[in-house]
Design a protein around this motif. Structure first.
Motif, PDB file in Angstrom:
ATOM      1  N   LEU A 196      37.163  47.041  27.750  1.00  0.00           N
ATOM      2  CA  LEU A 196      36.815  46.527  29.076  1.00  0.00           C
ATOM      3  C   LEU A 196      36.924  45.008  29.126  1.00  0.00           C
ATOM      4  O   LEU A 196      37.496  44.433  30.063  1.00  0.00           O
ATOM      5  CB  LEU A 196      35.406  46.987  29.451  1.00  0.00           C
ATOM      6  N   VAL A 197      36.375  44.355  28.097  1.00  0.00           N
ATOM      7  CA  VAL A 197      36.436  42.894  28.066  1.00  0.00           C
ATOM      8  C   VAL A 197      37.885  42.411  27.988  1.00  0.00           C
ATOM      9  O   VAL A 197      38.296  41.474  28.680  1.00  0.00           O
ATOM     10  CB  VAL A 197      35.612  42.355  26.876  1.00  0.00           C
ATOM     11  N   LEU A 198      38.677  43.075  27.145  1.00  0.00           N
ATOM     12  CA  LEU A 198      40.086  42.690  27.027  1.00  0.00           C
ATOM     13  C   LEU A 198      40.836  42.938  28.324  1.00  0.00           C
ATOM     14  O   LEU A 198      41.697  42.145  28.719  1.00  0.00           O
ATOM     15  CB  LEU A 198      40.746  43.471  25.884  1.00  0.00           C
ATOM     16  N   TRP A 199      40.529  44.048  29.002  1.00  0.00           N
ATOM     17  CA  TRP A 199      41.201  44.353  30.267  1.00  0.00           C
ATOM     18  C   TRP A 199      40.934  43.258  31.298  1.00  0.00           C
ATOM     19  O   TRP A 199      41.852  42.821  32.007  1.00  0.00           O
ATOM     20  CB  TRP A 199      40.718  45.707  30.780  1.00  0.00           C
ATOM     21  N   LEU A 200      39.690  42.836  31.374  1.00  0.00           N
ATOM     22  CA  LEU A 200      39.362  41.786  32.344  1.00  0.00           C
ATOM     23  C   LEU A 200      39.940  40.435  31.924  1.00  0.00           C
ATOM     24  O   LEU A 200      40.459  39.678  32.757  1.00  0.00           O
ATOM     25  CB  LEU A 200      37.839  41.694  32.491  1.00  0.00           C
ATOM     26  N   ALA A 201      39.856  40.130  30.626  1.00  0.00           N
ATOM     27  CA  ALA A 201      40.340  38.831  30.156  1.00  0.00           C
ATOM     28  C   ALA A 201      41.858  38.730  30.232  1.00  0.00           C
ATOM     29  O   ALA A 201      42.408  37.699  30.648  1.00  0.00           O
ATOM     30  CB  ALA A 201      39.865  38.591  28.720  1.00  0.00           C
ATOM     31  N   LEU A 202      42.547  39.813  29.839  1.00  0.00           N
ATOM     32  CA  LEU A 202      44.010  39.773  29.874  1.00  0.00           C
ATOM     33  C   LEU A 202      44.550  39.781  31.299  1.00  0.00           C
ATOM     34  O   LEU A 202      45.670  39.341  31.537  1.00  0.00           O
ATOM     35  CB  LEU A 202      44.579  40.961  29.089  1.00  0.00           C
ATOM     36  N   GLY A 203      43.743  40.311  32.224  1.00  0.00           N
ATOM     37  CA  GLY A 203      44.186  40.271  33.614  1.00  0.00           C
ATOM     38  C   GLY A 203      44.403  38.846  34.097  1.00  0.00           C
ATOM     39  O   GLY A 203      45.292  38.585  34.917  1.00  0.00           O
ATOM     40  N   ARG A 204      43.618  37.912  33.590  1.00  0.00           N
ATOM     41  CA  ARG A 204      43.777  36.502  33.958  1.00  0.00           C
ATOM     42  C   ARG A 204      45.108  35.944  33.475  1.00  0.00           C
ATOM     43  O   ARG A 204      45.643  34.998  34.036  1.00  0.00           O
ATOM     44  CB  ARG A 204      42.612  35.703  33.367  1.00  0.00           C
ATOM     45  N   LEU A 205      45.639  36.544  32.405  1.00  0.00           N
ATOM     46  CA  LEU A 205      46.933  36.122  31.886  1.00  0.00           C
ATOM     47  C   LEU A 205      48.078  36.903  32.510  1.00  0.00           C
ATOM     48  O   LEU A 205      49.145  36.347  32.776  1.00  0.00           O
ATOM     49  CB  LEU A 205      46.949  36.305  30.360  1.00  0.00           C
ATOM     50  N   VAL A 206      47.870  38.194  32.744  1.00  0.00           N
ATOM     51  CA  VAL A 206      48.957  39.045  33.227  1.00  0.00           C
ATOM     52  C   VAL A 206      49.245  38.813  34.702  1.00  0.00           C
ATOM     53  O   VAL A 206      50.406  38.830  35.129  1.00  0.00           O
ATOM     54  CB  VAL A 206      48.616  40.524  32.962  1.00  0.00           C
ATOM     55  N   ARG A 207      48.203  38.592  35.512  1.00  0.00           N
ATOM     56  CA  ARG A 207      48.424  38.422  36.951  1.00  0.00           C
ATOM     57  C   ARG A 207      49.351  37.248  37.256  1.00  0.00           C
ATOM     58  O   ARG A 207      50.272  37.390  38.084  1.00  0.00           O
ATOM     59  CB  ARG A 207      47.083  38.273  37.669  1.00  0.00           C
ATOM     60  N   ILE A 228      54.796  28.124  44.056  1.00  0.00           N
ATOM     61  CA  ILE A 228      54.201  29.087  43.123  1.00  0.00           C
ATOM     62  C   ILE A 228      52.786  28.629  42.801  1.00  0.00           C
ATOM     63  O   ILE A 228      52.586  27.668  42.061  1.00  0.00           O
ATOM     64  CB  ILE A 228      55.033  29.189  41.831  1.00  0.00           C
ATOM     65  N   GLY A 229      51.800  29.304  43.364  1.00  0.00           N
ATOM     66  CA  GLY A 229      50.408  28.959  43.077  1.00  0.00           C
ATOM     67  C   GLY A 229      49.870  29.798  41.939  1.00  0.00           C
ATOM     68  O   GLY A 229      49.323  30.873  42.160  1.00  0.00           O
ATOM     69  N   ILE A 230      50.067  29.343  40.733  1.00  0.00           N
ATOM     70  CA  ILE A 230      49.650  30.100  39.551  1.00  0.00           C
ATOM     71  C   ILE A 230      48.527  29.355  38.849  1.00  0.00           C
ATOM     72  O   ILE A 230      48.670  28.179  38.508  1.00  0.00           O
ATOM     73  CB  ILE A 230      50.833  30.324  38.589  1.00  0.00           C
ATOM     74  N   GLY A 231      47.417  30.064  38.645  1.00  0.00           N
ATOM     75  CA  GLY A 231      46.312  29.489  37.882  1.00  0.00           C
ATOM     76  C   GLY A 231      46.341  30.011  36.464  1.00  0.00           C
ATOM     77  O   GLY A 231      47.395  30.149  35.852  1.00  0.00           O
ATOM     78  N   GLY A 232      45.170  30.338  35.947  1.00  0.00           N
ATOM     79  CA  GLY A 232      45.106  30.888  34.608  1.00  0.00           C
ATOM     80  C   GLY A 232      45.088  29.818  33.539  1.00  0.00           C
ATOM     81  O   GLY A 232      44.782  28.645  33.799  1.00  0.00           O
ATOM     82  N   PRO A 233      45.448  30.182  32.319  1.00  0.00           N
ATOM     83  CA  PRO A 233      45.415  29.225  31.212  1.00  0.00           C
ATOM     84  C   PRO A 233      46.371  28.050  31.444  1.00  0.00           C
ATOM     85  O   PRO A 233      47.279  28.104  32.282  1.00  0.00           O
ATOM     86  CB  PRO A 233      45.860  30.071  30.006  1.00  0.00           C
ATOM     87  N   GLU A 234      46.159  27.005  30.680  1.00  0.00           N
ATOM     88  CA  GLU A 234      46.979  25.805  30.836  1.00  0.00           C
ATOM     89  C   GLU A 234      48.446  26.096  30.559  1.00  0.00           C
ATOM     90  O   GLU A 234      49.334  25.558  31.247  1.00  0.00           O
ATOM     91  CB  GLU A 234      46.476  24.714  29.882  1.00  0.00           C
TER      92      GLU A 234
END
Length: 473
Positions: A196-207, A228-234
């Motif tokens: 569950l934690v990985l699913w939520l955390a990886l969603g921030r990278l995959v989206r 392109i409005g992309i957030g997420g990691p640097e």
């Protein structure tokens, strides 16, 4: 292995991490079982040592007549005692495992210096039957020897005060591991929480990756992608910024070249018109006709150049069209003009620039009619793209020129020379338009004769074969 893994990046990462957790849990469990077996083995050997030490004290204090009864009472299916003149452990200077020797000496007294010999090894066969054992003891002995558990045999020889030896043979088994369901539940709960934690955390990278892929797809089709409005990691933000910069550079490069080509063709119109007017003033008829023909040819090339520049432009809006209706309208135009054109195949919806794609298809159909007398259009829809093939019955094209004919102003000799019409830009314009839609156009000679032009266009989200997925005109 690929069939077992999910198709998405998020799913594959979660499966691999949970699989690594399961492997780590299995290794931990294996180490725990091994340590547990060692602990049980040590406890059993110390219990046997205590039993032997106490039995020595009891035998030395008891009357000789009671010794046989004491030995019989001390025996069991897995522990057998006997008194002999020679030690059962006959290795000289054999001290054995020190923790067992120390345990026996602690029971006999610190000042006791008698010989104690111990041997601990894996069992090699069943325990011998005790002499004089009761029927109940015999049945227990047979049942325990029939087991398939791993056995360790402890041989012990302790010298008595009268010079004889107390020999003991003890066999104990590593107890089978009893599976504890709480361990399974703990692992399942840990894996579920981790997933569950990985699913939520990886969603921030995959989206952001999905948004970037969708933007790249729109750009490949020639649509306006917008910022392109992309957030997420640097790192994802850096990737989005680099992609946006690349998009701007490509747009500027293509725009500049297109404007340059269009301006060049437009500016050539005036001097060509002036040349035509002056050619009319030439007195010699033959010279005048030749000059006028050359000027007309140059004007045709200029118009073709402007058409090529318009084909490179991407200002037209993208629309969703029904493939059958779109191609049917083009076929009707050629039929009204007397062309022999047939249409059949699958139907679907496509996102494209209708005017630009209509022009590309017209160029290919015109070539088929000009050099092959008739054109047969066939459509097929796959999982990712739609294919439009245009077959003719003409002489075809030499194999080494199938790619070269797409270059601007390239005209082949023979049946495809200038005398048959065209300036050599029709195929270039068609390929430019198809490329702007993210597709590809190729030429190939048919085994039965004639040429085949094939257009492959990508299917977008939600596009695909319809229920009434056949069309024939």
């Amino acid at each position: 292995m690929k069939r077992l893994l999910p198709r998405t990046l998020r799913g594959q990462l979660i499966v691999l991490i949970i699989a690594a957790l399961a492997v780590a849990q299995a290794i931990t469990l294996w180490l725990f079982i091994d340590q547990r077996a060692l602990a049980v083995r040590s406890a059993l050997s110390l219990e046997a040592a205590d039993r032997a030490g106490n039995l020595v004290r009891l035998l030395e204090d008891a009357p000789p007549a009671l010794v046989p009864e004491i030995l019989r009472a001390a025996n069991s299916p897995l522990v057998q005692f006997s008194i002999a003149n020679a030690p059962a452990v006959n290795h000289l200077n054999h001290a054995g495992p020190m923790h067992i020797v120390s345990r026996i000496r602690a029971l006999l007294g610190a000042d006791d210096k008698r010989a104690i010999r111990v041997e601990l090894h894996q069992s090699a066969g069943p325990m011998p039957v005790m002499p004089g054992a009761s029927p109940q003891m015999m049945r227990m002995h047979q049942e325990m020897n029939a087991g398939q558990m791993s056995a360790v045999e402890l041989s012990l020889s302790i010298q008595l005060k009268d010079g004889r030896w107390l020999n003991m043979t003890s066999r104990f088994h590593d107890p089978p591991y009893q599976w504890v369901w709480s361990e399974t539940a703990t692992f399942a709960l840990t894996a579920a929480l981790l997933g569950l934690v990985l699913w939520l955390a990886l969603g921030r990278l995959v989206r952001p990756l999905k948004r970037l892929a969708a933007t790249a797809d729109r750009i490949g089709r020639g649509e306006e992608a917008g910022p392109i409005g992309i957030g997420g990691p640097e790192e994802m933000q850096q990737l989005a910024a680099a992609f946006a910069e690349m998009q701007d550079r490509l747009a500027r490069f293509v725009g500049e070249r297109t404007r340059l080509l269009g301006a060049l063709g437009h500016d050539l119109r005036s001097p060509l018109t002036a040349l035509r007017v002056r050619a009319e003033m030439v007195d010699d008829d033959e010279t005048r006709e030749r000059i006028i023909a050359s000027v007309a040819e140059m004007q045709e090339m200029v118009e073709a150049t402007l058409a090529f520049a318009r084909g490179m432009a991407t200002a037209e809006r993208v629309e969703t069209v029904e493939l059958s209706l779109f191609l049917g309208a083009i076929v009707d135009e050629f039929r009204d003009a007397g062309g022999e054109v047939a249409l059949q195949g699958a139907d679907t919806r496509l996102r494209l620039r209708p005017n630009a794609m209509r022009r590309a298809l017209r160029n290919l159909i015109e070539n088929a009619l000009r050099y092959g007398k008739r054109a047969r259009i066939t459509t097929s829809v796959g999982k990712a793209d739609v294919r439009i093939t245009i077959d003719d019955d003409g002489p075809g094209i030499p194999e080494d020129s199938l790619e070269r004919v797409f270059d601007p102003f390239v005209r082949l000799e023979g049946s495809r020379s200038r005398e048959t019409g065209g300036t050599g830009l029709g195929l270039s314009i068609a390929r430019t338009i198809v490329h702007a839609h993210g597709g590809e156009v190729t030429l190939g000679n048919r085994p039965e004769g004639g040429l085949r032009a094939e257009i492959r266009l990508p299917l977008g989200s939600g596009e695909g074969p319809r229920a009434d997925a056949t069309v024939g005109v």
